[in-house]
Write a protein that holds these residues in place. Structure first.
Motif, PDB file in Angstrom:
ATOM      1  N   LEU A   2       0.828  -1.200   0.000  1.00 50.73           N
ATOM      2  CA  LEU A   2       0.000   0.000   0.000  1.00 50.73           C
ATOM      3  C   LEU A   2       0.868   1.258   0.000  1.00 50.73           C
ATOM      4  O   LEU A   2       0.570   2.237  -0.692  1.00 50.73           O
ATOM      5  CB  LEU A   2      -0.926  -0.017   1.215  1.00 50.73           C
ATOM      6  N   ARG A   3       1.936   1.231   0.761  1.00 48.56           N
ATOM      7  CA  ARG A   3       2.864   2.374   0.769  1.00 48.56           C
ATOM      8  C   ARG A   3       3.471   2.577  -0.620  1.00 48.56           C
ATOM      9  O   ARG A   3       3.593   3.719  -1.102  1.00 48.56           O
ATOM     10  CB  ARG A   3       3.984   2.144   1.789  1.00 48.56           C
ATOM     11  N   ASP A   4       3.854   1.483  -1.248  1.00 49.19           N
ATOM     12  CA  ASP A   4       4.469   1.599  -2.561  1.00 49.19           C
ATOM     13  C   ASP A   4       3.458   2.070  -3.603  1.00 49.19           C
ATOM     14  O   ASP A   4       3.802   2.853  -4.493  1.00 49.19           O
ATOM     15  CB  ASP A   4       5.057   0.250  -2.985  1.00 49.19           C
ATOM     16  N   ALA A   5       2.214   1.614  -3.496  1.00 48.16           N
ATOM     17  CA  ALA A   5       1.175   2.071  -4.426  1.00 48.16           C
ATOM     18  C   ALA A   5       0.980   3.573  -4.312  1.00 48.16           C
ATOM     19  O   ALA A   5       0.860   4.282  -5.328  1.00 48.16           O
ATOM     20  CB  ALA A   5      -0.131   1.338  -4.151  1.00 48.16           C
ATOM     21  N   MET A   6       0.956   4.087  -3.083  1.00 48.24           N
ATOM     22  CA  MET A   6       0.790   5.532  -2.893  1.00 48.24           C
ATOM     23  C   MET A   6       2.019   6.282  -3.385  1.00 48.24           C
ATOM     24  O   MET A   6       1.908   7.387  -3.935  1.00 48.24           O
ATOM     25  CB  MET A   6       0.536   5.832  -1.413  1.00 48.24           C
ATOM     26  N   SER A   7       3.189   5.688  -3.223  1.00 50.27           N
ATOM     27  CA  SER A   7       4.413   6.312  -3.733  1.00 50.27           C
ATOM     28  C   SER A   7       4.380   6.423  -5.254  1.00 50.27           C
ATOM     29  O   SER A   7       4.756   7.453  -5.832  1.00 50.27           O
ATOM     30  CB  SER A   7       5.631   5.495  -3.292  1.00 50.27           C
ATOM     31  N   VAL A   8       3.897   5.369  -5.916  1.00 50.72           N
ATOM     32  CA  VAL A   8       3.772   5.400  -7.378  1.00 50.72           C
ATOM     33  C   VAL A   8       2.776   6.483  -7.811  1.00 50.72           C
ATOM     34  O   VAL A   8       3.012   7.224  -8.769  1.00 50.72           O
ATOM     35  CB  VAL A   8       3.352   4.023  -7.915  1.00 50.72           C
ATOM     36  N   VAL A   9       1.664   6.603  -7.088  1.00 50.33           N
ATOM     37  CA  VAL A   9       0.667   7.626  -7.419  1.00 50.33           C
ATOM     38  C   VAL A   9       1.263   9.017  -7.286  1.00 50.33           C
ATOM     39  O   VAL A   9       1.049   9.886  -8.137  1.00 50.33           O
ATOM     40  CB  VAL A   9      -0.573   7.461  -6.508  1.00 50.33           C
ATOM     41  N   TRP A  10       2.028   9.253  -6.218  1.00 51.98           N
ATOM     42  CA  TRP A  10       2.669  10.558  -6.050  1.00 51.98           C
ATOM     43  C   TRP A  10       3.634  10.857  -7.189  1.00 51.98           C
ATOM     44  O   TRP A  10       3.684  11.982  -7.706  1.00 51.98           O
ATOM     45  CB  TRP A  10       3.416  10.609  -4.719  1.00 51.98           C
ATOM     46  N   ARG A  11       4.403   9.848  -7.588  1.00 53.65           N
ATOM     47  CA  ARG A  11       5.352  10.068  -8.696  1.00 53.65           C
ATOM     48  C   ARG A  11       4.623  10.356  -9.999  1.00 53.65           C
ATOM     49  O   ARG A  11       5.077  11.184 -10.801  1.00 53.65           O
ATOM     50  CB  ARG A  11       6.258   8.844  -8.850  1.00 53.65           C
ATOM     51  N   MET A  12       3.497   9.688 -10.214  1.00 51.55           N
ATOM     52  CA  MET A  12       2.710   9.966 -11.410  1.00 51.55           C
ATOM     53  C   MET A  12       2.194  11.403 -11.398  1.00 51.55           C
ATOM     54  O   MET A  12       2.243  12.110 -12.416  1.00 51.55           O
ATOM     55  CB  MET A  12       1.542   8.978 -11.496  1.00 51.55           C
ATOM     56  N   LEU A  13       1.695  11.838 -10.245  1.00 50.39           N
ATOM     57  CA  LEU A  13       1.188  13.210 -10.155  1.00 50.39           C
ATOM     58  C   LEU A  13       2.314  14.215 -10.375  1.00 50.39           C
ATOM     59  O   LEU A  13       2.127  15.230 -11.061  1.00 50.39           O
ATOM     60  CB  LEU A  13       0.534  13.428  -8.788  1.00 50.39           C
ATOM     61  N   LEU A  14       3.481  13.961  -9.807  1.00 49.98           N
ATOM     62  CA  LEU A  14       4.622  14.855 -10.020  1.00 49.98           C
ATOM     63  C   LEU A  14       5.025  14.902 -11.493  1.00 49.98           C
ATOM     64  O   LEU A  14       5.401  15.968 -12.005  1.00 49.98           O
ATOM     65  CB  LEU A  14       5.808  14.407  -9.156  1.00 49.98           C
ATOM     66  N   LEU A  15       4.935  13.764 -12.180  1.00 48.42           N
ATOM     67  CA  LEU A  15       5.239  13.744 -13.604  1.00 48.42           C
ATOM     68  C   LEU A  15       4.251  14.613 -14.374  1.00 48.42           C
ATOM     69  O   LEU A  15       4.647  15.405 -15.244  1.00 48.42           O
ATOM     70  CB  LEU A  15       5.200  12.304 -14.121  1.00 48.42           C
ATOM     71  N   TRP A  16       2.975  14.486 -14.069  1.00 51.22           N
ATOM     72  CA  TRP A  16       1.962  15.311 -14.734  1.00 51.22           C
ATOM     73  C   TRP A  16       2.203  16.796 -14.461  1.00 51.22           C
ATOM     74  O   TRP A  16       2.136  17.627 -15.372  1.00 51.22           O
ATOM     75  CB  TRP A  16       0.565  14.910 -14.256  1.00 51.22           C
ATOM     76  N   MET A  17       2.514  17.132 -13.213  1.00 54.78           N
ATOM     77  CA  MET A  17       2.737  18.533 -12.868  1.00 54.78           C
ATOM     78  C   MET A  17       4.004  19.078 -13.528  1.00 54.78           C
ATOM     79  O   MET A  17       4.059  20.245 -13.931  1.00 54.78           O
ATOM     80  CB  MET A  17       2.830  18.684 -11.350  1.00 54.78           C
ATOM     81  N   ALA A  18       5.022  18.227 -13.653  1.00 58.16           N
ATOM     82  CA  ALA A  18       6.244  18.653 -14.335  1.00 58.16           C
ATOM     83  C   ALA A  18       5.964  18.950 -15.805  1.00 58.16           C
ATOM     84  O   ALA A  18       6.467  19.934 -16.367  1.00 58.16           O
ATOM     85  CB  ALA A  18       7.319  17.581 -14.202  1.00 58.16           C
ATOM     86  N   LEU A  19       5.135  18.117 -16.447  1.00 59.00           N
ATOM     87  CA  LEU A  19       4.771  18.359 -17.849  1.00 59.00           C
ATOM     88  C   LEU A  19       3.978  19.655 -17.994  1.00 59.00           C
ATOM     89  O   LEU A  19       4.201  20.435 -18.928  1.00 59.00           O
ATOM     90  CB  LEU A  19       3.982  17.179 -18.395  1.00 59.00           C
ATOM     91  N   VAL A  20       3.048  19.888 -17.060  1.00 57.12           N
ATOM     92  CA  VAL A  20       2.278  21.140 -17.098  1.00 57.12           C
ATOM     93  C   VAL A  20       3.206  22.333 -16.899  1.00 57.12           C
ATOM     94  O   VAL A  20       3.085  23.353 -17.598  1.00 57.12           O
ATOM     95  CB  VAL A  20       1.171  21.121 -16.030  1.00 57.12           C
ATOM     96  N   ALA A  21       4.147  22.218 -15.959  1.00 58.43           N
ATOM     97  CA  ALA A  21       5.090  23.318 -15.716  1.00 58.43           C
ATOM     98  C   ALA A  21       5.947  23.591 -16.954  1.00 58.43           C
ATOM     99  O   ALA A  21       6.220  24.753 -17.284  1.00 58.43           O
ATOM    100  CB  ALA A  21       5.980  22.977 -14.522  1.00 58.43           C
ATOM    101  N   MET A  22       6.379  22.535 -17.645  1.00 54.79           N
ATOM    102  CA  MET A  22       7.157  22.725 -18.863  1.00 54.79           C
ATOM    103  C   MET A  22       6.342  23.433 -19.932  1.00 54.79           C
ATOM    104  O   MET A  22       6.865  24.305 -20.657  1.00 54.79           O
ATOM    105  CB  MET A  22       7.636  21.364 -19.369  1.00 54.79           C
ATOM    106  N   LEU A  23       5.045  23.100 -20.043  1.00 52.09           N
ATOM    107  CA  LEU A  23       4.194  23.782 -21.013  1.00 52.09           C
ATOM    108  C   LEU A  23       4.000  25.251 -20.645  1.00 52.09           C
ATOM    109  O   LEU A  23       3.949  26.114 -21.521  1.00 52.09           O
ATOM    110  CB  LEU A  23       2.836  23.073 -21.090  1.00 52.09           C
ATOM    111  N   VAL A  24       3.899  25.528 -19.346  1.00 52.43           N
ATOM    112  CA  VAL A  24       3.778  26.923 -18.897  1.00 52.43           C
ATOM    113  C   VAL A  24       5.036  27.712 -19.262  1.00 52.43           C
ATOM    114  O   VAL A  24       4.963  28.822 -19.798  1.00 52.43           O
ATOM    115  CB  VAL A  24       3.530  26.974 -17.381  1.00 52.43           C
ATOM    116  N   ILE A  25       6.192  27.115 -18.980  1.00 55.99           N
ATOM    117  CA  ILE A  25       7.465  27.803 -19.287  1.00 55.99           C
ATOM    118  C   ILE A  25       7.620  27.988 -20.794  1.00 55.99           C
ATOM    119  O   ILE A  25       8.043  29.044 -21.256  1.00 55.99           O
ATOM    120  CB  ILE A  25       8.651  26.992 -18.701  1.00 55.99           C
TER     121      ILE A  25
END
Length: 295
Positions: free
Chosen positions: A267-290
Motif C-alpha cells: 500500500l505504501r508503494d502504491a501511494m508512492s507510485v501515485v505521487w510520482r505519477m502526479l509529479l510527472l503530470w505537474m512537471a509536464l504542465v510546468a514545462m508547457l507553462v514555461i
C-alpha cells in the motif's frame, strides 16, 4: 496551464492545512437532494435515462458562462481564482494520501474498517487483501486526482465540474437517488470520461516505475483494445507494486541489509507510485507553462 498548476498545488495544500474546511465545502449532499427532486418529477419511467442530463447540464452551463465572462479580465486574476476554487471543490472529495495513511496506521479492527471504507469510497475492489487495496488506491487516484486534473486541463472549471457531478451521481453516495436506466447511462458516460485518463495514468506508471512490467500487464488486461473498460489500470498497478517490492528486496540483499520491516509495504508503494505519477503530470504542465512564457 498556469491556472492548472496553481490550482492543483492549492488543492493539495488546502487539503492538508484545512481538511475540515474543505470537507465542508466538498459536501455533495445538495446534489443528491437535487437528483431526488428531479427523480420525483414527471412520469416514473419516462425520461429517466436523461435525468442526469437535466441534473448536470444547467450547473455545468452556468459555470461555463462564468468561466467565459471572467476570461481576460483584470489580467486573468478572477479567472485564476475561479479555477482554483472549482478544482479545490471538485478534487477528492476525500484526500487519497490521508486515507491511505489512515489504513496503514489503524491499530484496531474498528478503526481499520472505517479507514478501509474511506479508501474504497470512490470505487475499486472492496476486499481487504493487499492486491485489492492496491487496486482501490489506483482507482481512487483516477477518480479523486487524475480525472479531475485532466478535464480541468482540457475544459477548465466547466470540465472538472462535469466530471465530478457525473462521478458523484454514479459512484458516490448520491447514486442511490438514481433509477437504474439513469445510472446505466451515467456509468457509460463516466467510462467515456475516464478511459483516456486511465490510459495516460498507465503510461505515466510505466515511466515512473518498471516499464516492461507495466506494459505487459496493460496488454494482458486488454488495455490495447478499444473498449471502455479500465481494468487494465488496476492490473498495471498491482504488477508495478509487485515488481518494485521485488527490486527493493534484491537491492537490500545486495547491500547486506535486511528488508525494511513496515506495515502494508504494498500500500505504501502504491501511494508512492501515485505521487510520482502526479509529479510527472505537474512537471509536464510546468514545462508547457514555461514554453508558453518563452514563446
Amino acid at each position: 496551464m498556469f491556472t492548472t498548476l496553481v490550482a492543483v498545488i492549492a488543492a493539495l495544500v488546502l487539503g492538508h492545512l484545512a481538511p475540515a474546511l474543505l470537507s465542508a465545502v466538498r459536501d455533495w449532499r445538495w446534489f443528491g437532494r437535487w437528483l431526488a427532486w428531479l427523480q420525483g418529477q414527471g412520469d416514473a419511467e419516462q425520461g429517466r435515462p436523461y435525468l442526469l442530463v437535466l441534473a448536470i447540464a444547467p450547473l455545468v452551463l452556468l459555470v461555463a458562462l462564468l468561466q467565459w465572462s471572467l476570461d481576460g479580465r483584470l489580467y486573468g486574476l478572477p479567472a485564476l481564482l475561479f479555477g482554483v476554487l472549482m478544482l479545490a471543490l471538485c478534487w477528492g472529495p476525500r484526500d487519497l494520501d490521508r486515507d491511505v495513511e489512515a489504513v496503514i496506521d489503524a491499530d484496531d479492527g474498528s478503526r481499520r474498517e472505517v479507514a478501509l471504507s474511506h479508501l474504497q469510497s470512490a470505487g475499486g475492489s472492496v476486499r481487504e487483501d493487499m492486491p485489492s487495496l492496491v487496486e482501490a488506491t489506483a482507482v481512487n487516484a483516477l477518480r479523486r486526482w487524475f480525472a479531475p486534473l485532466f478535464w480541468f486541463l482540457l475544459l477548465g472549471p466547466a470540465g472538472v465540474l462535469l466530471y465530478r457531478l457525473l462521478a458523484q451521481a454514479t459512484q458516490g453516495a448520491q447514486s442511490g437517488q438514481l433509477a437504474l436506466p439513469a445510472r446505466n447511462a451515467g456509468d457509460w458516460a463516466l467510462a467515456v470520461l475516464e478511459w483516456p485518463v486511465a490510459q495516460l495514468m498507465t503510461l505515466s506508471m510505466a515511466l515512473v516505475a518498471n516499464f516492461d512490467t507495466v506494459f505487459s500487464a496493460w496488454r494482458r488486461a486488454g488495455g490495447n483494445r478499444w473498449t471502455l473498460q479500465n481494468g487494465f489500470l488496476a492490473e498495471a498497478a498491482r504488477a508495478s507494486v509487485g515488481a518494485e517490492l521485488v527490486e527493493e528486496a534484491e537491492a537490500a540483499e545486495l547491500a547486506g541489509h535486511l528488508p525494511a520491516d513496515e506495515r502494508y509495504p504494498e500500500l505504501r508503494d502504491a501511494m508512492s507510485v501515485v505521487w510520482r505519477m502526479l509529479l510527472l503530470w505537474m512537471a509536464l504542465v510546468a514545462m508547457l507553462v514555461i514554453a508558453g512564457w518563452v514563446g
